[in-house]
Design a protein around this motif. Structure first.
Motif, PDB file in Angstrom:
ATOM      1  N   UNK A   1     -65.774  -1.779   1.197  1.00  0.00           N
ATOM      2  CA  UNK A   1     -66.526  -0.585   1.540  1.00  0.00           C
ATOM      3  C   UNK A   1     -65.662   0.448   2.252  1.00  0.00           C
ATOM      4  N   UNK A   2     -66.069   1.725   2.189  1.00  0.00           N
ATOM      5  CA  UNK A   2     -65.414   2.744   3.016  1.00  0.00           C
ATOM      6  C   UNK A   2     -65.614   2.430   4.498  1.00  0.00           C
ATOM      7  N   UNK A   3     -64.725   2.954   5.328  1.00  0.00           N
ATOM      8  CA  UNK A   3     -64.903   2.755   6.760  1.00  0.00           C
ATOM      9  C   UNK A   3     -66.182   3.431   7.235  1.00  0.00           C
ATOM     10  N   UNK A   4     -66.543   4.541   6.612  1.00  0.00           N
ATOM     11  CA  UNK A   4     -67.839   5.187   6.823  1.00  0.00           C
ATOM     12  C   UNK A   4     -68.441   5.474   5.451  1.00  0.00           C
ATOM     13  N   UNK A   5     -69.719   5.215   5.303  1.00  0.00           N
ATOM     14  CA  UNK A   5     -70.379   5.447   4.009  1.00  0.00           C
ATOM     15  C   UNK A   5     -70.693   6.926   3.852  1.00  0.00           C
ATOM     16  N   UNK A   6     -69.638   7.729   3.787  1.00  0.00           N
ATOM     17  CA  UNK A   6     -69.763   9.183   3.796  1.00  0.00           C
ATOM     18  C   UNK A   6     -68.672   9.748   2.891  1.00  0.00           C
ATOM     19  N   UNK A   7     -69.038  10.481   1.847  1.00  0.00           N
ATOM     20  CA  UNK A   7     -68.032  10.988   0.899  1.00  0.00           C
ATOM     21  C   UNK A   7     -67.108  12.052   1.474  1.00  0.00           C
ATOM     22  N   UNK A   8     -67.367  12.509   2.703  1.00  0.00           N
ATOM     23  CA  UNK A   8     -66.471  13.484   3.332  1.00  0.00           C
ATOM     24  C   UNK A   8     -65.587  12.848   4.390  1.00  0.00           C
ATOM     25  N   UNK A   9     -65.785  11.558   4.678  1.00  0.00           N
ATOM     26  CA  UNK A   9     -65.072  10.889   5.765  1.00  0.00           C
ATOM     27  C   UNK A   9     -63.716  10.378   5.295  1.00  0.00           C
ATOM     28  N   UNK A  10     -62.920   9.904   6.246  1.00  0.00           N
ATOM     29  CA  UNK A  10     -61.614   9.328   5.906  1.00  0.00           C
ATOM     30  C   UNK A  10     -61.755   7.842   5.608  1.00  0.00           C
ATOM     31  N   UNK A  11     -60.660   7.235   5.138  1.00  0.00           N
ATOM     32  CA  UNK A  11     -60.595   5.772   4.951  1.00  0.00           C
ATOM     33  C   UNK A  11     -61.710   5.269   4.037  1.00  0.00           C
ATOM     34  N   UNK A  12     -61.714   5.749   2.805  1.00  0.00           N
ATOM     35  CA  UNK A  12     -62.827   5.428   1.912  1.00  0.00           C
ATOM     36  C   UNK A  12     -62.518   4.311   0.911  1.00  0.00           C
ATOM     37  N   UNK A  13     -61.279   4.167   0.483  1.00  0.00           N
ATOM     38  CA  UNK A  13     -60.990   3.333  -0.687  1.00  0.00           C
ATOM     39  C   UNK A  13     -60.525   1.932  -0.315  1.00  0.00           C
ATOM     40  N   UNK A  14     -60.466   1.064  -1.321  1.00  0.00           N
ATOM     41  CA  UNK A  14     -60.052  -0.323  -1.091  1.00  0.00           C
ATOM     42  C   UNK A  14     -58.602  -0.397  -0.621  1.00  0.00           C
ATOM     43  N   UNK A  15     -57.721   0.398  -1.240  1.00  0.00           N
ATOM     44  CA  UNK A  15     -56.299   0.424  -0.886  1.00  0.00           C
ATOM     45  C   UNK A  15     -55.930   1.847  -0.509  1.00  0.00           C
ATOM     46  N   UNK A  16     -55.329   2.000   0.648  1.00  0.00           N
ATOM     47  CA  UNK A  16     -54.971   3.318   1.153  1.00  0.00           C
ATOM     48  C   UNK A  16     -53.454   3.465   1.152  1.00  0.00           C
ATOM     49  N   UNK A  17     -52.963   4.481   0.432  1.00  0.00           N
ATOM     50  CA  UNK A  17     -51.528   4.715   0.346  1.00  0.00           C
ATOM     51  C   UNK A  17     -51.020   5.474   1.571  1.00  0.00           C
TER      52      UNK A  17
ATOM     53  N   UNK B   1     -62.401  15.576  -1.412  1.00  0.00           N
ATOM     54  CA  UNK B   1     -61.674  14.592  -2.205  1.00  0.00           C
ATOM     55  C   UNK B   1     -61.548  15.039  -3.655  1.00  0.00           C
ATOM     56  N   UNK B   2     -60.353  14.874  -4.191  1.00  0.00           N
ATOM     57  CA  UNK B   2     -60.122  14.998  -5.628  1.00  0.00           C
ATOM     58  C   UNK B   2     -60.306  13.604  -6.218  1.00  0.00           C
ATOM     59  N   UNK B   3     -61.211  13.474  -7.165  1.00  0.00           N
ATOM     60  CA  UNK B   3     -61.543  12.171  -7.739  1.00  0.00           C
ATOM     61  C   UNK B   3     -60.917  12.057  -9.124  1.00  0.00           C
ATOM     62  N   UNK B   4     -60.104  11.032  -9.301  1.00  0.00           N
ATOM     63  CA  UNK B   4     -59.410  10.824 -10.565  1.00  0.00           C
ATOM     64  C   UNK B   4     -59.912   9.544 -11.219  1.00  0.00           C
ATOM     65  N   UNK B   5     -60.462   9.667 -12.422  1.00  0.00           N
ATOM     66  CA  UNK B   5     -60.792   8.466 -13.181  1.00  0.00           C
ATOM     67  C   UNK B   5     -59.521   7.957 -13.858  1.00  0.00           C
ATOM     68  N   UNK B   6     -59.663   7.006 -14.743  1.00  0.00           N
ATOM     69  CA  UNK B   6     -58.464   6.393 -15.330  1.00  0.00           C
ATOM     70  C   UNK B   6     -57.641   7.410 -16.110  1.00  0.00           C
ATOM     71  N   UNK B   7     -58.290   8.231 -16.905  1.00  0.00           N
ATOM     72  CA  UNK B   7     -57.547   9.275 -17.624  1.00  0.00           C
ATOM     73  C   UNK B   7     -56.975  10.303 -16.662  1.00  0.00           C
ATOM     74  N   UNK B   8     -57.739  10.657 -15.634  1.00  0.00           N
ATOM     75  CA  UNK B   8     -57.256  11.623 -14.657  1.00  0.00           C
ATOM     76  C   UNK B   8     -56.036  11.120 -13.900  1.00  0.00           C
ATOM     77  N   UNK B   9     -56.004   9.825 -13.613  1.00  0.00           N
ATOM     78  CA  UNK B   9     -54.835   9.251 -12.942  1.00  0.00           C
ATOM     79  C   UNK B   9     -53.611   9.318 -13.840  1.00  0.00           C
ATOM     80  N   UNK B  10     -53.797   9.027 -15.119  1.00  0.00           N
ATOM     81  CA  UNK B  10     -52.673   9.102 -16.060  1.00  0.00           C
ATOM     82  C   UNK B  10     -52.150  10.525 -16.182  1.00  0.00           C
ATOM     83  N   UNK B  11     -53.057  11.491 -16.151  1.00  0.00           N
ATOM     84  CA  UNK B  11     -52.680  12.875 -16.428  1.00  0.00           C
ATOM     85  C   UNK B  11     -52.166  13.617 -15.196  1.00  0.00           C
TER      86      UNK B  11
END
Length: 447
Positions: free
Chosen positions: A260-276, A346-356
């Motif tokens: 889960x995100x650290x906060x269940x908020x699409x504007x908050x930080x620390x949202x994803x499973x792996x953070x670069x 947040x800019x959201x990239x799906x699988x094609x978006x990540x490739x591109x």
């Protein structure tokens, strides 16, 4: 002939060195067949028997602190291993100062310590409400050549607090420590493999080491289950020297599910499973053959500009249904969520978006339902032993995010997941079994 004799002498010398400098500490609960076998094998010189894991770790540190090229293996039979004086809390490796020493911890041994299966012979480190740190930790200012932590079940749920009505995690009254972590450590090579890391309220694995020289060494995170953690894995290091980056982080054959995100908020930080993190921690990141499924904040997050990131390879992974916190419902959605510097959203990239769009190698990845076996702790307000005895399997994890109602949102926040020998999150879809954790391919003691 002279060359042949020299070769024989070299082989003999190498064999003697291995025999002299490799130590095995056999750990099993007192009164078990495994402990009787450990005592029978112990010679007090290179093989030792211990009935408590904390004692085994203390002996390992003492042996390593004798100095020189040596490898100490802590081999652990199945069981629950509380801390010193029987406390739940934590397990801790004392300070080690041996840059030529290797510590290898292997859970899941059978009764005669000849075979290992950590996903059926569980080695659990139980915890409690007032734990004072990570479940498994290493003392700061330690020096190793290599650290291997493999085959542990690390479940933070007993030190968490949950809402009695919704079942959601209450962060404010839960313990604010990662599950597996250390800091201010120096090690050329770190391997975390074949573990079950679950219900972490403040991080799954925190990489707390740095290499002896900049742009050298490696960290391997392989064949672990990361389930229901906040901040499952960050690529930022917390080592002995902030100006020394590892050359390589390899994240391979792991299953990341419902982190889960650290906060269940699409504007908050620390949202994803792996953070670069930026390239001050690693020069190169490789993610291969993992499963990323049902992580509501997406698989990867980056708040750094692309030019500040390490070299990244994302290859041959399985992505499925990540991104519910952003209202995304597609199977390929939210492979990456990033502000990439100063973007306000947040800019959201799906699988094609990540490739591109990523300055990364993105290849061979797929998207379909792995059909993971997952379960919640049964919602019954009785004594804990009864609750733990119940298995409440989730038919479709997407139901936690409202997919069945048509409104995609996080309805329950990081509820307590059940993980025991009855419910290990294997991929039941045959096409998915080449991805994620490989239960029959655990790390060998000589790798």
């Amino acid at each position: 002939m002279k060359t042949f004799l020299l070769l024989l002498l070299a082989l003999a010398s190498t064999s003697a060195a291995v025999a002299q400098d490799t130590f095995n500490i056999l750990v099993a609960p007192r009164g078990t067949t495994a402990f009787s076998n450990a005592e029978a094998q112990a010679d007090g010189s290179t093989v030792f028997a211990e009935s408590a894991l904390w004692r085994g770790l203390n002996r390992a540190a003492s042996l390593l602190n004798e100095g020189g090229d040596r490898e100490v293996r802590v081999l652990i039979a199945s069981g629950d291993y509380g801390g010193e004086l029987g406390s739940g809390g934590t397990q801790r490796v004392p300070q080690v100062e041996n840059p030529r020493g290797s510590l290898k911890v292997f859970g899941g041994m059978n009764d005669d310590f000849s075979d290992r299966d950590p996903f059926s012979r569980f080695v659990s480190v139980p915890t409690q409400e007032d734990r004072g740190g990570a479940l498994f930790q290493i003392a700061g200012n330690s020096e190793f050549r290599e650290i291997v932590i493999s085959g542990l079940v690390l479940d933070a749920a007993p030190s968490n607090d949950y809402d009695s009505r919704s079942g959601s995690l209450l962060k404010g009254s839960s313990r604010t420590f990662p599950i597996l972590a250390w800091a201010q450590v120096e090690a050329e090579r770190v391997v975390v493999a074949d573990n079950i890391i679950v219900n972490g309220p403040m991080g799954g694995f925190q990489i707390g080491s740095s290499p002896p020289e900049d742009n050298t060494g490696e960290v391997i995170v392989e064949n672990n289950y990361f389930v229901n953690n906040l901040l499952a894995l960050r690529t930022r290091t917390f080592g002995a020297n902030a100006f020394r980056a590892y050359a390589l982080l390899t994240v391979r054959n792991n299953t990341f599910a419902l982190n889960f995100p650290f906060n269940a908020d699409p504007t908050s930080s620390n949202v994803s499973a792996v953070e670069w993190h930026n390239d001050n921690s690693f020069k190169r990141l490789v993610f291969e053959n993992n499963i990323f499924a049902h992580n509501p904040g997406g698989a990867f997050q980056s708040d750094w500009e692309q030019e500040d990131l390490p070299e990244i390879e994302i290859r041959d992974n399985l992505f499925y249904s990540n991104g519910a916190v952003f209202g995304q419902s597609g199977p390929e959605d939210v492979v990456v969520a990033g502000k990439f510097g100063t973007n306000p959203e947040y800019i959201l990239l799906d699988l094609d978006g990540a490739r591109d769009n990523l300055r990364a190698t993105v290849s061979g990845n797929v998207s379909f339902d792995p059909d993971l076996r997952l379960a919640l702790v049964a919602d019954q307000r009785v004594d804990p032993s009864f609750i733990k005895a119940q298995v409440d399997e989730i038919d479709d994890p997407r139901e936690l995010f409202g997919f069945s109602t048509g409104t995609v949102a996080v309805g329950v926040f990081a509820p307590e997941m059940l993980l025991d020998t009855r419910v290990v999150p294997i991929a039941r879809n045959p096409d998915a079994q080449a991805y994620g954790v490989q239960r029959d391919d655990v790390r060998g003691q000589d790798e």
